[in-house]
Design a protein around this motif. Structure first.
Motif, PDB file in Angstrom:
ATOM      1  N   ARG A 224       1.099  -1.093  -0.021  1.00  0.00           N
ATOM      2  CA  ARG A 224       0.333   0.352   0.179  1.00  0.00           C
ATOM      3  C   ARG A 224       0.456   1.141   0.101  1.00  0.00           C
ATOM      4  NH1 ARG A 224      -2.543   3.471  -1.375  1.00  0.00           N
ATOM      5  NH2 ARG A 224      -3.938   4.913  -0.436  1.00  0.00           N
ATOM      6  N   SER A 225       1.952   1.229   0.898  1.00  0.00           N
ATOM      7  CA  SER A 225       2.694   2.281   0.562  1.00  0.00           C
ATOM      8  C   SER A 225       3.653   2.520  -0.692  1.00  0.00           C
ATOM      9  CB  SER A 225       3.699   1.735   2.100  1.00  0.00           C
ATOM     10  OG  SER A 225       3.193   1.494   3.091  1.00  0.00           O
ATOM     11  N   ALA A 226       4.390   1.518  -1.253  1.00  0.00           N
ATOM     12  CA  ALA A 226       4.644   1.457  -2.264  1.00  0.00           C
ATOM     13  C   ALA A 226       3.907   2.344  -3.420  1.00  0.00           C
ATOM     14  CB  ALA A 226       5.308   0.289  -2.946  1.00  0.00           C
ATOM     15  N   GLN A 227       2.118   2.007  -3.113  1.00  0.00           N
ATOM     16  CA  GLN A 227       1.566   2.537  -4.763  1.00  0.00           C
ATOM     17  C   GLN A 227       1.504   3.565  -4.104  1.00  0.00           C
ATOM     18  OE1 GLN A 227      -2.672   0.344  -3.757  1.00  0.00           O
ATOM     19  NE2 GLN A 227      -2.886   0.101  -5.745  1.00  0.00           N
ATOM     20  N   ALA A 228       1.408   3.745  -3.226  1.00  0.00           N
ATOM     21  CA  ALA A 228       0.778   5.840  -2.520  1.00  0.00           C
ATOM     22  C   ALA A 228       2.058   6.127  -2.488  1.00  0.00           C
ATOM     23  CB  ALA A 228       0.990   6.073  -1.094  1.00  0.00           C
TER      24      ALA A 228
ATOM     25  N   GLN B  72       2.160   6.896  -6.633  1.00  0.00           N
ATOM     26  CA  GLN B  72       0.700   7.038  -7.553  1.00  0.00           C
ATOM     27  C   GLN B  72       0.351   8.476  -6.912  1.00  0.00           C
ATOM     28  OE1 GLN B  72      -2.614   4.512  -6.522  1.00  0.00           O
ATOM     29  NE2 GLN B  72      -2.701   3.140  -8.177  1.00  0.00           N
ATOM     30  N   GLU B  73       0.872   8.766  -6.073  1.00  0.00           N
ATOM     31  CA  GLU B  73       1.046  10.460  -5.427  1.00  0.00           C
ATOM     32  C   GLU B  73       2.007  10.773  -4.630  1.00  0.00           C
ATOM     33  OE1 GLU B  73      -2.620  10.692  -2.666  1.00  0.00           O
ATOM     34  OE2 GLU B  73      -3.682   8.678  -3.710  1.00  0.00           O
TER      35      GLU B  73
ATOM     36  N   VAL C 129       2.523   8.569   1.149  1.00  0.00           N
ATOM     37  CA  VAL C 129       3.243   7.746   2.008  1.00  0.00           C
ATOM     38  C   VAL C 129       2.850   8.211   3.448  1.00  0.00           C
ATOM     39  CG1 VAL C 129       5.270   6.200   3.072  1.00  0.00           C
ATOM     40  CG2 VAL C 129       4.781   6.817  -0.029  1.00  0.00           C
ATOM     41  N   ARG C 130       2.940   9.216   3.114  1.00  0.00           N
ATOM     42  CA  ARG C 130       3.402   9.829   5.164  1.00  0.00           C
ATOM     43  C   ARG C 130       1.776   9.552   4.898  1.00  0.00           C
ATOM     44  NH1 ARG C 130       5.630  15.159   3.992  1.00  0.00           N
ATOM     45  NH2 ARG C 130       7.532  13.651   3.742  1.00  0.00           N
TER      46      ARG C 130
ATOM     47  N   LEU D  94      10.260   4.338   5.260  1.00  0.00           N
ATOM     48  CA  LEU D  94      11.209   4.452   4.127  1.00  0.00           C
ATOM     49  C   LEU D  94      11.879   3.503   3.284  1.00  0.00           C
ATOM     50  CD1 LEU D  94      13.954   4.949   7.587  1.00  0.00           C
ATOM     51  CD2 LEU D  94      12.844   6.760   5.962  1.00  0.00           C
ATOM     52  N   ARG D  95      10.999   2.751   3.487  1.00  0.00           N
ATOM     53  CA  ARG D  95      11.515   1.929   1.925  1.00  0.00           C
ATOM     54  C   ARG D  95      10.623   1.869   1.006  1.00  0.00           C
ATOM     55  NH1 ARG D  95      14.773  -2.336   3.634  1.00  0.00           N
ATOM     56  NH2 ARG D  95      15.017  -2.345   5.745  1.00  0.00           N
ATOM     57  N   ALA D  96       9.593   2.597   1.167  1.00  0.00           N
ATOM     58  CA  ALA D  96       8.136   2.831  -0.132  1.00  0.00           C
ATOM     59  C   ALA D  96       8.593   4.260  -0.671  1.00  0.00           C
ATOM     60  CB  ALA D  96       7.168   2.827   1.085  1.00  0.00           C
ATOM     61  N   VAL D  97       9.798   5.116   0.165  1.00  0.00           N
ATOM     62  CA  VAL D  97      10.325   6.354  -0.540  1.00  0.00           C
ATOM     63  C   VAL D  97      11.800   6.119  -1.109  1.00  0.00           C
ATOM     64  CG1 VAL D  97       8.803   7.268   0.366  1.00  0.00           C
ATOM     65  CG2 VAL D  97      10.337   7.079   1.589  1.00  0.00           C
TER      66      VAL D  97
END
Length: 173
Positions: free
Chosen positions: A44-48, A51-52, A57-58, A124-127
């Protein structure tokens, strides 16, 4: 996490290791929540992020932290209120002492900070900041080992749990 068992076994013997493991067993009843969230939060974080961007992510991480923090706080409260009874019920009257109960409570607080740290690690990994996540994990490991080494002699099993808590607080911070 398991280095603590080795410290206890080497420095205080198998009885102390067993007491820590018993308290840890009850504290880890919260693990399905933490693991389940991690399994869904990462994608979900990676998708956010894709996409945005980072602000999305925050928001995802903030919401997850609030939910998990609240649920884990309830778990800590239950350990505080009923931990002594649960230890006695599950492991017998030898675990009715205040040291076992205190160790259980400290371990549940450590798990609360561990869960929050895990959520932040996922963020952190998602960003795309795995290097920062690695340095945080490594710092937490070093702090945990040092804190356990220092606290285990004066406080025994409770000191080992306290050292773990210190390491988890460092990671979450």
């Amino acid at each position: 996490w398991y280095s603590i068992h080795w410290f206890l076994a080497f420095l205080l013997g198998p009885d102390a290791t067993g007491r820590f493991a018993a308290c840890e067993t009850l504290a880890l009843l919260s693990n399905p929540l933490v693991l389940g969230l991690g399994n869904s939060l990462g994608p979900r974080s990676a998708q956010a992020f894709l996409q945005e961007g980072g602000h999305a992510v925050r928001a995802v991480i903030g919401y997850a932290s609030s939910c998990v923090g609240g649920l884990m706080a309830v778990f800590v409260g239950l350990a505080f209120l009923f931990g002594k009874n649960m230890l006695t019920l599950v492991f017998g009257p030898d675990y009715a002492g205040s040291e076992s109960w205190s160790t259980l409570v400290v371990l549940t607080v450590a798990l609360l900070f561990g869960a929050l740290g895990n959520i932040l690690d996922i963020g952190l990994r998602a960003v795309n900041r795995p290097g920062v996540a690695f340095r945080v994990s490594l710092s937490s490991l070093v702090v945990t080992i040092v804190a356990v080494s220092v606290l285990i002699h004066p406080f025994g099993v409770l000191g080992a749990a306290g050292g773990l808590l210190i390491g988890r607080v460092v990671a979450a911070a």
